[in-house]
Design a protein around this motif. Structure first.
Motif, PDB file in Angstrom:
ATOM      1  N   ASP A  97       0.813  -1.229   0.000  1.00  0.00           N
ATOM      2  CA  ASP A  97       0.000   0.000   0.000  1.00  0.00           C
ATOM      3  C   ASP A  97       0.844   1.277   0.000  1.00  0.00           C
ATOM      4  OD1 ASP A  97      -2.923  -1.172   0.555  1.00  0.00           O
ATOM      5  OD2 ASP A  97      -1.481  -2.287   1.758  1.00  0.00           O
ATOM      6  N   ASP A 127      -1.454  -2.115  -4.319  1.00  0.00           N
ATOM      7  CA  ASP A 127      -1.798  -0.693  -4.175  1.00  0.00           C
ATOM      8  C   ASP A 127      -0.555   0.194  -4.217  1.00  0.00           C
ATOM      9  OD1 ASP A 127      -4.459  -1.136  -4.287  1.00  0.00           O
ATOM     10  OD2 ASP A 127      -4.943  -0.338  -2.304  1.00  0.00           O
ATOM     11  N   ASN A 162      -6.292  -3.338  -5.558  1.00  0.00           N
ATOM     12  CA  ASN A 162      -7.493  -2.802  -6.195  1.00  0.00           C
ATOM     13  C   ASN A 162      -7.272  -1.449  -6.868  1.00  0.00           C
ATOM     14  OD1 ASN A 162      -7.277  -1.964  -3.374  1.00  0.00           O
ATOM     15  ND2 ASN A 162      -9.167  -0.841  -3.732  1.00  0.00           N
ATOM     16  N   HIS A 228      -4.068  -9.249  -1.774  1.00  0.00           N
ATOM     17  CA  HIS A 228      -4.071  -7.824  -1.444  1.00  0.00           C
ATOM     18  C   HIS A 228      -4.821  -7.536  -0.137  1.00  0.00           C
ATOM     19  CE1 HIS A 228      -3.965  -3.581  -1.662  1.00  0.00           C
ATOM     20  NE2 HIS A 228      -5.274  -3.467  -1.828  1.00  0.00           N
ATOM     21  N   HIS A 248      -3.958  -3.740   2.346  1.00  0.00           N
ATOM     22  CA  HIS A 248      -5.187  -3.067   1.891  1.00  0.00           C
ATOM     23  C   HIS A 248      -5.887  -2.254   2.978  1.00  0.00           C
ATOM     24  CE1 HIS A 248      -8.947  -2.177  -0.130  1.00  0.00           C
ATOM     25  NE2 HIS A 248      -9.596  -2.779   0.846  1.00  0.00           N
TER      26      HIS A 248
END
Ligand SMILES: [Fe+2]
Length: 314
Positions: A97, A127, A162, A228, A248
Protein backbone atom coordinates in the motif's frame (compact mmCIF):
# COMPACT_ATOMS: atom_id res chain seq x y z
CA UNK A 1 19.28 -16.92 -6.07
CA UNK A 2 17.80 -13.60 -7.18
CA UNK A 3 15.12 -13.52 -9.80
CA UNK A 4 16.75 -12.32 -12.98
CA UNK A 5 14.85 -9.75 -15.00
CA UNK A 6 14.40 -12.12 -17.94
CA UNK A 7 13.03 -14.80 -15.60
CA UNK A 8 10.44 -12.47 -14.11
CA UNK A 9 7.74 -12.82 -16.70
CA UNK A 10 4.63 -14.40 -15.31
CA UNK A 11 1.87 -16.23 -17.07
CA UNK A 12 -1.33 -14.23 -17.19
CA UNK A 13 -4.44 -15.20 -19.04
CA UNK A 14 -7.61 -17.18 -18.59
CA UNK A 15 -11.12 -15.99 -17.80
CA UNK A 16 -10.22 -14.11 -14.60
CA UNK A 17 -7.51 -12.10 -16.37
CA UNK A 18 -9.95 -11.33 -19.20
CA UNK A 19 -12.44 -10.19 -16.55
CA UNK A 20 -9.84 -7.79 -15.05
CA UNK A 21 -9.06 -6.38 -18.51
CA UNK A 22 -12.78 -5.90 -19.21
CA UNK A 23 -13.26 -4.07 -15.87
CA UNK A 24 -10.26 -1.85 -16.65
CA UNK A 25 -11.67 -1.01 -20.10
CA UNK A 26 -15.05 -0.18 -18.56
CA UNK A 27 -13.45 2.01 -15.88
CA UNK A 28 -11.46 3.90 -18.53
CA UNK A 29 -14.57 4.44 -20.66
CA UNK A 30 -16.60 5.71 -17.69
CA UNK A 31 -13.74 7.94 -16.62
CA UNK A 32 -13.40 9.43 -20.11
CA UNK A 33 -17.15 9.98 -20.33
CA UNK A 34 -17.92 11.35 -16.87
CA UNK A 35 -14.61 12.57 -15.56
CA UNK A 36 -13.09 11.80 -12.22
CA UNK A 37 -15.35 13.90 -10.05
CA UNK A 38 -18.93 12.87 -10.38
CA UNK A 39 -21.52 14.29 -8.05
CA UNK A 40 -22.59 11.76 -5.47
CA UNK A 41 -24.55 12.53 -2.31
CA UNK A 42 -22.79 9.60 -0.62
CA UNK A 43 -19.48 11.46 -1.06
CA UNK A 44 -20.81 14.50 0.76
CA UNK A 45 -22.61 12.73 3.60
CA UNK A 46 -20.05 10.06 4.40
CA UNK A 47 -18.14 9.25 7.57
CA UNK A 48 -14.88 9.96 5.73
CA UNK A 49 -16.05 13.45 4.79
CA UNK A 50 -17.07 14.07 8.40
CA UNK A 51 -13.65 12.92 9.64
CA UNK A 52 -11.88 15.13 7.07
CA UNK A 53 -13.89 18.12 8.23
CA UNK A 54 -13.26 17.32 11.89
CA UNK A 55 -9.49 17.08 11.30
CA UNK A 56 -9.46 20.43 9.57
CA UNK A 57 -11.58 22.19 12.19
CA UNK A 58 -9.73 20.66 15.14
CA UNK A 59 -6.34 21.38 13.56
CA UNK A 60 -5.35 17.73 13.93
CA UNK A 61 -4.70 17.42 10.19
CA UNK A 62 -1.05 18.50 10.42
CA UNK A 63 -0.36 16.02 13.23
CA UNK A 64 -2.02 13.20 11.28
CA UNK A 65 0.02 14.04 8.18
CA UNK A 66 3.22 14.02 10.24
CA UNK A 67 2.27 10.61 11.68
CA UNK A 68 1.77 9.31 8.13
CA UNK A 69 5.31 10.35 7.22
CA UNK A 70 6.95 8.37 10.04
CA UNK A 71 7.09 4.70 9.01
CA UNK A 72 8.42 2.08 11.40
CA UNK A 73 9.93 -1.37 10.92
CA UNK A 74 7.81 -3.96 12.71
CA UNK A 75 9.18 -7.43 13.40
CA UNK A 76 6.80 -10.36 13.84
CA UNK A 77 7.37 -14.09 14.12
CA UNK A 78 5.19 -17.07 13.18
CA UNK A 79 5.81 -20.72 14.11
CA UNK A 80 4.74 -23.73 12.11
CA UNK A 81 5.34 -27.42 12.88
CA UNK A 82 5.54 -28.26 9.16
CA UNK A 83 7.98 -25.53 8.11
CA UNK A 84 10.99 -27.17 6.41
CA UNK A 85 14.08 -26.98 8.62
CA UNK A 86 16.01 -25.01 5.98
CA UNK A 87 13.41 -22.22 6.25
CA UNK A 88 13.68 -21.89 10.05
CA UNK A 89 14.54 -18.20 10.50
CA UNK A 90 13.49 -17.22 6.94
CA UNK A 91 12.78 -13.46 6.89
CA UNK A 92 10.11 -11.93 4.66
CA UNK A 93 10.21 -8.18 4.12
CA UNK A 94 6.57 -7.20 3.60
CA UNK A 95 5.87 -3.87 1.87
CA UNK A 96 2.37 -2.82 0.88
CA UNK A 97 0.00 0.00 0.00
CA UNK A 98 2.60 2.55 -1.06
CA UNK A 99 -0.13 4.68 -2.67
CA UNK A 100 2.51 6.73 -4.47
CA UNK A 101 0.86 9.91 -5.69
CA UNK A 102 3.70 11.03 -7.91
CA UNK A 103 5.94 12.46 -5.21
CA UNK A 104 9.45 11.02 -5.08
CA UNK A 105 10.32 12.07 -1.53
CA UNK A 106 8.38 9.29 0.19
CA UNK A 107 9.96 6.63 -2.03
CA UNK A 108 13.37 7.99 -1.12
CA UNK A 109 12.44 7.95 2.57
CA UNK A 110 11.30 4.31 2.38
CA UNK A 111 14.46 3.34 0.49
CA UNK A 112 16.62 4.98 3.14
CA UNK A 113 14.67 3.29 5.93
CA UNK A 114 15.25 -0.12 4.33
CA UNK A 115 19.00 0.33 3.99
CA UNK A 116 20.68 -2.11 6.35
CA UNK A 117 17.52 -4.26 6.67
CA UNK A 118 18.48 -7.77 5.63
CA UNK A 119 15.80 -10.22 4.48
CA UNK A 120 15.47 -13.41 2.48
CA UNK A 121 12.45 -12.51 0.37
CA UNK A 122 10.64 -9.23 -0.24
CA UNK A 123 6.90 -9.35 -0.91
CA UNK A 124 4.78 -6.48 -2.27
CA UNK A 125 1.04 -6.87 -1.65
CA UNK A 126 -0.41 -4.23 -3.95
CA UNK A 127 -1.80 -0.69 -4.18
CA UNK A 128 1.18 1.08 -5.65
CA UNK A 129 -0.93 4.03 -6.86
CA UNK A 130 -2.69 6.62 -4.72
CA UNK A 131 -5.68 6.51 -7.01
CA UNK A 132 -6.54 4.23 -9.90
CA UNK A 133 -6.82 7.20 -12.30
CA UNK A 134 -3.51 8.80 -11.36
CA UNK A 135 -0.86 8.98 -14.13
CA UNK A 136 1.16 5.76 -14.16
CA UNK A 137 4.61 7.02 -15.17
CA UNK A 138 5.95 8.04 -11.76
CA UNK A 139 4.95 4.83 -10.03
CA UNK A 140 7.67 2.92 -11.89
CA UNK A 141 10.36 5.41 -10.85
CA UNK A 142 9.15 5.38 -7.26
CA UNK A 143 9.03 1.60 -7.06
CA UNK A 144 12.51 1.37 -8.61
CA UNK A 145 13.74 3.78 -5.92
CA UNK A 146 12.26 1.63 -3.14
CA UNK A 147 13.62 -1.59 -4.68
CA UNK A 148 17.11 -0.10 -4.76
CA UNK A 149 17.01 -0.16 -0.93
CA UNK A 150 15.69 -3.73 -0.65
CA UNK A 151 18.16 -6.40 0.46
CA UNK A 152 16.43 -9.73 -0.15
CA UNK A 153 18.56 -12.76 -0.91
CA UNK A 154 15.89 -14.54 -2.98
CA UNK A 155 14.46 -11.49 -4.73
CA UNK A 156 11.12 -9.69 -4.74
CA UNK A 157 7.66 -11.05 -5.43
CA UNK A 158 4.59 -8.86 -6.10
CA UNK A 159 0.84 -8.98 -6.59
CA UNK A 160 -1.82 -6.51 -7.76
CA UNK A 161 -4.22 -4.56 -5.56
CA UNK A 162 -7.49 -2.80 -6.19
CA UNK A 163 -5.80 0.45 -7.31
CA UNK A 164 -3.47 -1.30 -9.74
CA UNK A 165 -3.41 -1.78 -13.49
CA UNK A 166 -2.79 -4.93 -15.50
CA UNK A 167 0.18 -3.28 -17.23
CA UNK A 168 2.02 -3.29 -13.88
CA UNK A 169 2.62 -7.01 -14.33
CA UNK A 170 5.00 -6.51 -17.25
CA UNK A 171 6.43 -3.18 -16.08
CA UNK A 172 7.24 -4.45 -12.58
CA UNK A 173 8.66 -7.65 -14.06
CA UNK A 174 11.04 -5.42 -16.02
CA UNK A 175 12.16 -3.99 -12.66
CA UNK A 176 13.02 -7.51 -11.47
CA UNK A 177 9.85 -8.22 -9.47
CA UNK A 178 8.35 -11.67 -9.93
CA UNK A 179 4.65 -10.84 -10.34
CA UNK A 180 2.15 -13.52 -9.34
CA UNK A 181 -1.35 -13.39 -10.80
CA UNK A 182 -3.23 -16.43 -9.50
CA UNK A 183 0.03 -18.26 -9.78
CA UNK A 184 2.73 -19.73 -7.59
CA UNK A 185 6.22 -21.17 -7.57
CA UNK A 186 8.44 -23.37 -5.50
CA UNK A 187 11.29 -21.72 -3.61
CA UNK A 188 13.99 -24.21 -2.71
CA UNK A 189 16.79 -24.03 -0.15
CA UNK A 190 19.18 -26.90 0.52
CA UNK A 191 16.94 -29.52 -1.02
CA UNK A 192 13.79 -28.37 0.78
CA UNK A 193 11.11 -26.07 -0.58
CA UNK A 194 7.99 -24.04 0.16
CA UNK A 195 5.21 -22.91 -2.18
CA UNK A 196 4.78 -19.17 -2.66
CA UNK A 197 1.54 -18.09 -4.31
CA UNK A 198 -0.12 -14.79 -5.16
CA UNK A 199 -3.63 -13.94 -6.25
CA UNK A 200 -5.16 -11.05 -8.17
CA UNK A 201 -7.14 -8.44 -6.21
CA UNK A 202 -10.02 -9.96 -4.20
CA UNK A 203 -11.40 -6.61 -3.02
CA UNK A 204 -12.66 -4.66 -6.04
CA UNK A 205 -11.75 -6.62 -9.16
CA UNK A 206 -12.67 -9.93 -7.47
CA UNK A 207 -10.48 -11.78 -9.94
CA UNK A 208 -8.66 -13.95 -7.41
CA UNK A 209 -8.23 -17.69 -7.85
CA UNK A 210 -6.81 -19.11 -4.64
CA UNK A 211 -7.11 -22.74 -5.68
CA UNK A 212 -5.50 -21.96 -9.06
CA UNK A 213 -2.55 -20.28 -7.35
CA UNK A 214 -1.91 -23.51 -5.42
CA UNK A 215 -1.88 -25.67 -8.53
CA UNK A 216 1.58 -27.13 -8.81
CA UNK A 217 2.30 -27.24 -5.09
CA UNK A 218 3.44 -30.64 -3.96
CA UNK A 219 1.20 -32.41 -1.47
CA UNK A 220 2.11 -31.50 2.10
CA UNK A 221 4.11 -28.44 1.01
CA UNK A 222 4.26 -25.43 3.30
CA UNK A 223 2.15 -22.77 1.55
CA UNK A 224 2.48 -18.99 1.74
CA UNK A 225 -0.26 -16.94 0.09
CA UNK A 226 -0.02 -13.27 -0.90
CA UNK A 227 -3.37 -11.53 -1.35
CA UNK A 228 -4.07 -7.82 -1.44
CA UNK A 229 -6.77 -7.92 1.24
CA UNK A 230 -7.70 -10.39 4.01
CA UNK A 231 -11.03 -11.13 2.33
CA UNK A 232 -10.31 -14.61 0.97
CA UNK A 233 -9.19 -16.24 4.22
CA UNK A 234 -11.90 -18.91 3.98
CA UNK A 235 -10.80 -19.91 0.47
CA UNK A 236 -7.19 -19.96 1.65
CA UNK A 237 -7.99 -22.35 4.51
CA UNK A 238 -9.78 -24.61 2.03
CA UNK A 239 -6.64 -24.52 -0.14
CA UNK A 240 -4.52 -25.59 2.87
CA UNK A 241 -2.58 -22.31 3.12
CA UNK A 242 -0.38 -22.03 6.21
CA UNK A 243 0.48 -18.32 6.17
CA UNK A 244 -1.67 -15.59 4.57
CA UNK A 245 0.07 -12.24 4.05
CA UNK A 246 -1.92 -9.17 3.00
CA UNK A 247 -2.52 -5.42 3.31
CA UNK A 248 -5.19 -3.07 1.89
CA UNK A 249 -6.82 -2.10 5.22
CA UNK A 250 -3.99 0.26 6.32
CA UNK A 251 -4.80 -1.16 9.76
CA UNK A 252 -7.68 1.28 9.75
CA UNK A 253 -5.27 4.20 9.19
CA UNK A 254 -7.07 6.16 11.91
CA UNK A 255 -7.66 4.28 15.12
CA UNK A 256 -9.46 5.49 18.21
CA UNK A 257 -8.24 4.18 21.58
CA UNK A 258 -10.52 1.35 22.82
CA UNK A 259 -12.76 1.56 19.71
CA UNK A 260 -10.05 0.64 17.20
CA UNK A 261 -10.06 1.44 13.47
CA UNK A 262 -12.65 3.80 11.99
CA UNK A 263 -12.50 2.20 8.52
CA UNK A 264 -11.17 -1.08 7.17
CA UNK A 265 -12.67 -0.97 3.67
CA UNK A 266 -12.81 -4.74 3.62
CA UNK A 267 -15.50 -7.38 4.07
CA UNK A 268 -13.82 -9.37 6.80
CA UNK A 269 -13.85 -9.78 10.58
CA UNK A 270 -12.27 -6.77 12.30
CA UNK A 271 -9.59 -8.95 13.85
CA UNK A 272 -8.18 -9.53 10.32
CA UNK A 273 -7.79 -5.77 9.90
CA UNK A 274 -4.31 -5.36 11.34
CA UNK A 275 -1.37 -7.38 12.61
CA UNK A 276 -1.20 -11.12 13.31
CA UNK A 277 -4.32 -13.25 13.32
CA UNK A 278 -5.37 -16.87 13.14
CA UNK A 279 -8.25 -18.45 11.24
CA UNK A 280 -8.87 -22.16 11.77
CA UNK A 281 -5.62 -23.92 10.77
CA UNK A 282 -4.10 -20.84 9.12
CA UNK A 283 -2.11 -17.90 10.46
CA UNK A 284 -2.20 -14.48 8.85
CA UNK A 285 -0.62 -11.07 8.87
CA UNK A 286 -2.25 -7.83 7.72
CA UNK A 287 0.16 -4.92 7.45
CA UNK A 288 -0.79 -1.32 8.13
CA UNK A 289 1.06 -0.52 4.87
CA UNK A 290 3.21 2.44 4.01
CA UNK A 291 0.79 4.94 2.50
CA UNK A 292 -2.58 6.54 3.06
CA UNK A 293 -5.74 6.81 1.01
CA UNK A 294 -8.78 9.09 1.05
CA UNK A 295 -7.49 11.03 4.08
CA UNK A 296 -3.72 11.80 4.13
CA UNK A 297 -3.39 11.26 7.87
CA UNK A 298 -2.81 8.51 10.43
CA UNK A 299 -3.59 8.25 14.12
CA UNK A 300 -2.56 5.41 16.47
CA UNK A 301 -1.67 3.35 13.42
CA UNK A 302 1.83 4.06 12.11
CA UNK A 303 2.83 3.13 8.56
CA UNK A 304 5.15 0.14 8.55
CA UNK A 305 7.48 -2.18 6.73
CA UNK A 306 7.11 -5.61 8.33
CA UNK A 307 9.76 -8.25 8.77
CA UNK A 308 7.96 -11.57 9.08
CA UNK A 309 10.16 -14.30 10.46
CA UNK A 310 9.19 -17.93 9.88
CA UNK A 311 10.14 -20.35 12.66
CA UNK A 312 9.80 -24.09 12.82
CA UNK A 313 7.80 -25.00 15.93
CA UNK A 314 9.65 -27.44 18.16
FE1 LIG B 1 -6.33 -1.63 -1.51
Amino acid sequence: MKFQAEACTTSVGGPRWERRLAIERRRAENHARRGRRTFRLSRIFSLKTAVKLFLKLSRLQARGEANARRPIIRRVSFSFPNLPTSFDGFRILHLSDFHFDGEAARAVMIRDMLRGVESDLCVLTGDYLADYFDPLGRVYCNLATVLSGVRAQYGTVGILGNNDHSEFVQRFSDLGVRMLVNDGFELGIKGESIWIAGVDDPNTFECEDVAGAMRGASSGAFKLLLAHSPEVAREAVEADVHLYVCGHTHGGQMCVPVLGPLFLNASCPRRFGSGAWRYKTMQGYTTTGLGTSAIPARFNCPPEAAIIELRRAR
